[in-house]
Design an enzyme around this catalytic site. Sequence first.
Site, PDB file in Angstrom:
ATOM      1  N   LYS A  79       3.837  13.520   8.124  1.00 29.58           N
ATOM      2  CA  LYS A  79       4.613  14.486   7.343  1.00 29.58           C
ATOM      3  C   LYS A  79       4.913  15.671   8.260  1.00 29.58           C
ATOM      4  O   LYS A  79       4.407  15.766   9.376  1.00 29.58           O
ATOM      5  CB  LYS A  79       3.830  14.943   6.110  1.00 29.58           C
ATOM      6  CG  LYS A  79       2.458  15.526   6.411  1.00 29.58           C
ATOM      7  CD  LYS A  79       1.710  15.846   5.128  1.00 29.58           C
ATOM      8  CE  LYS A  79       0.306  16.378   5.436  1.00 29.58           C
ATOM      9  NZ  LYS A  79      -0.442  16.680   4.205  1.00 29.58           N
ATOM     10  N   ASP A 117       9.590   3.018  11.867  1.00 29.81           N
ATOM     11  CA  ASP A 117      11.023   3.255  11.806  1.00 29.81           C
ATOM     12  C   ASP A 117      11.367   4.704  11.507  1.00 29.81           C
ATOM     13  O   ASP A 117      12.303   5.270  12.080  1.00 29.81           O
ATOM     14  CB  ASP A 117      11.683   2.320  10.779  1.00 29.81           C
ATOM     15  CG  ASP A 117      11.128   2.497   9.374  1.00 29.81           C
ATOM     16  OD1 ASP A 117       9.985   2.963   9.244  1.00 29.81           O
ATOM     17  OD2 ASP A 117      11.826   2.155   8.403  1.00 29.81           O
ATOM     18  N   GLY A 118      10.591   5.358  10.633  1.00 35.56           N
ATOM     19  CA  GLY A 118      10.838   6.761  10.324  1.00 35.56           C
ATOM     20  C   GLY A 118      10.590   7.663  11.511  1.00 35.56           C
ATOM     21  O   GLY A 118      11.389   8.566  11.818  1.00 35.56           O
ATOM     22  N   ILE A 141       1.864  -1.283   9.955  1.00 34.67           N
ATOM     23  CA  ILE A 141       1.280  -2.444   9.286  1.00 34.67           C
ATOM     24  C   ILE A 141       2.326  -3.138   8.425  1.00 34.67           C
ATOM     25  O   ILE A 141       2.200  -4.327   8.128  1.00 34.67           O
ATOM     26  CB  ILE A 141       0.054  -2.072   8.430  1.00 34.67           C
ATOM     27  CG1 ILE A 141       0.449  -1.230   7.210  1.00 34.67           C
ATOM     28  CG2 ILE A 141      -1.005  -1.370   9.258  1.00 34.67           C
ATOM     29  CD1 ILE A 141      -0.662  -1.091   6.187  1.00 34.67           C
ATOM     30  N   ASP A 142       3.383  -2.406   8.033  1.00 40.34           N
ATOM     31  CA  ASP A 142       4.408  -2.978   7.158  1.00 40.34           C
ATOM     32  C   ASP A 142       5.285  -3.996   7.881  1.00 40.34           C
ATOM     33  O   ASP A 142       5.957  -4.802   7.233  1.00 40.34           O
ATOM     34  CB  ASP A 142       5.302  -1.866   6.606  1.00 40.34           C
ATOM     35  CG  ASP A 142       4.498  -0.742   5.962  1.00 40.34           C
ATOM     36  OD1 ASP A 142       3.468  -1.045   5.332  1.00 40.34           O
ATOM     37  OD2 ASP A 142       4.896   0.426   6.096  1.00 40.34           O
ATOM     38  N   ARG A 177     -10.446 -16.347 -14.126  1.00 40.68           N
ATOM     39  CA  ARG A 177      -9.620 -15.141 -14.183  1.00 40.68           C
ATOM     40  C   ARG A 177      -8.303 -15.282 -13.417  1.00 40.68           C
ATOM     41  O   ARG A 177      -8.153 -16.144 -12.558  1.00 40.68           O
ATOM     42  CB  ARG A 177     -10.379 -13.948 -13.593  1.00 40.68           C
ATOM     43  CG  ARG A 177     -11.504 -13.431 -14.467  1.00 40.68           C
ATOM     44  CD  ARG A 177     -12.313 -12.384 -13.737  1.00 40.68           C
ATOM     45  NE  ARG A 177     -13.352 -11.817 -14.606  1.00 40.68           N
ATOM     46  CZ  ARG A 177     -14.415 -11.159 -14.164  1.00 40.68           C
ATOM     47  NH1 ARG A 177     -14.598 -10.993 -12.867  1.00 40.68           N
ATOM     48  NH2 ARG A 177     -15.295 -10.669 -15.013  1.00 40.68           N
ATOM     49  N   MET A 184      -0.365  -3.153   0.740  1.00 39.12           N
ATOM     50  CA  MET A 184       0.586  -2.160   1.205  1.00 39.12           C
ATOM     51  C   MET A 184       1.854  -2.849   1.746  1.00 39.12           C
ATOM     52  O   MET A 184       1.952  -4.071   1.749  1.00 39.12           O
ATOM     53  CB  MET A 184      -0.053  -1.273   2.262  1.00 39.12           C
ATOM     54  CG  MET A 184      -1.203  -0.421   1.736  1.00 39.12           C
ATOM     55  SD  MET A 184      -1.990   0.603   2.995  1.00 39.12           S
ATOM     56  CE  MET A 184      -1.210   2.173   2.659  1.00 39.12           C
ATOM     57  N   ARG A 186       5.095  -0.675   1.727  1.00 34.02           N
ATOM     58  CA  ARG A 186       6.223   0.175   1.358  1.00 34.02           C
ATOM     59  C   ARG A 186       7.332  -0.650   0.699  1.00 34.02           C
ATOM     60  O   ARG A 186       7.085  -1.307  -0.296  1.00 34.02           O
ATOM     61  CB  ARG A 186       6.746   0.958   2.570  1.00 34.02           C
ATOM     62  CG  ARG A 186       5.783   2.015   3.068  1.00 34.02           C
ATOM     63  CD  ARG A 186       6.448   2.981   4.020  1.00 34.02           C
ATOM     64  NE  ARG A 186       7.008   2.309   5.186  1.00 34.02           N
ATOM     65  CZ  ARG A 186       7.628   2.950   6.168  1.00 34.02           C
ATOM     66  NH1 ARG A 186       7.776   4.252   6.122  1.00 34.02           N
ATOM     67  NH2 ARG A 186       8.103   2.274   7.210  1.00 34.02           N
TER      68      ARG A 186
END
Length: 361
Positions: A79, A117-118, A141-142, A177, A184, A186
């Site tokens: 950020k 990428d960002g 990791i994405d 179950r 994760m 994004r």
Amino acid sequence: MAAKRIGILTSGGDCAGLNAALRAVVHRAIRNYGWQVFGIRDGSLGLMDRPLNFVEFDLKSVNDEMLRLGGTILGTINKGDPFAYPMPDGTKKDRSQDFVDGYKELGIQALVVIGGDGSMRILNQLCRQGGIPMVGIPKTIDNDVACTDYAIGFATALNVAGEAMDRLAPTAASHHRVMILEVMGRDVGHIAINAGIAGGADVVLIPEIPYTLEGIAKKIAEVREEGRNHALMVVAEGCKTETGQAVTQLQSGGQARYGGIGQYLAARLAETVEAETRVTVLGHVQRGGMPAMRDRIIASAFGVYAVDLIAQGKLGRMVAWQHGQVVDVPITDVAGITRAIDPYGTLAQTARGLGIYIGEM
């Protein structure tokens, strides 16, 4: 390029394999070219701080233990855009020139940026503004960086998700179950679809392919008809509800981040499926821990190649993994572009061929 002093930084979220890439850059630069290497702390912030926040590497400081170490010894930030940097009074200020001035003050001739990428988009913009020679190394990791089959961190994250599937399966069978694993990723489903195929999932939901609750319920019913008393689901965090709404959680800094789609699906399925449902959210455990061997190898190859690009004067490039080899591509072909799952590609077709419900086109 006759560079003698280069800088390196890590930007964006941490992941396994970053330290292996740092180590490779230092080894190649010092052993083969006799250059000085300066590690910039906390991403772009290290060059914006006054005094500058950096460390000079030598071979002793990058021993083989770095190969096994998760995270990044330089620190990182995900950020604080330098073009709109948040100030203490709540305003935002363009501090891009602080970054450029810091680069000049450090006296380096090129910058190696390890980011997603960002980060590539923002740092490429910064470097173009300041005339800074830059080489990029993809990490996330994405695995959503364009033009590369693999980015640093993906292999380790996938191993963690796969191990979780292996652990959830016997519990699901023991208690009859439906187990939902939220991973994760994004806005892409690389972790989810790979883990689902490798872990024997019955349902895999990814942002790239729409789904219906009826389709999920139908698949679970088919599983029962085949004689199995449990089912496994993997869902990527960026999946929306069947009506197209993003599921997010508010963070302490006021940011809304993906999270909660697993719980949402469990609640909705309880209305249509007669089975006990449990949700496991892996979260940040996918980022941390000892890097997988593949991440160490890819990171090392990327680091060596990045230094060679600087030596050859091939700047404004990003190293990439394509068809089993390291190549380089223009950063402008990568910055801000997301590499998504092809709904008709090999992974999607493999999942369908195995009978996994992955949604409806």
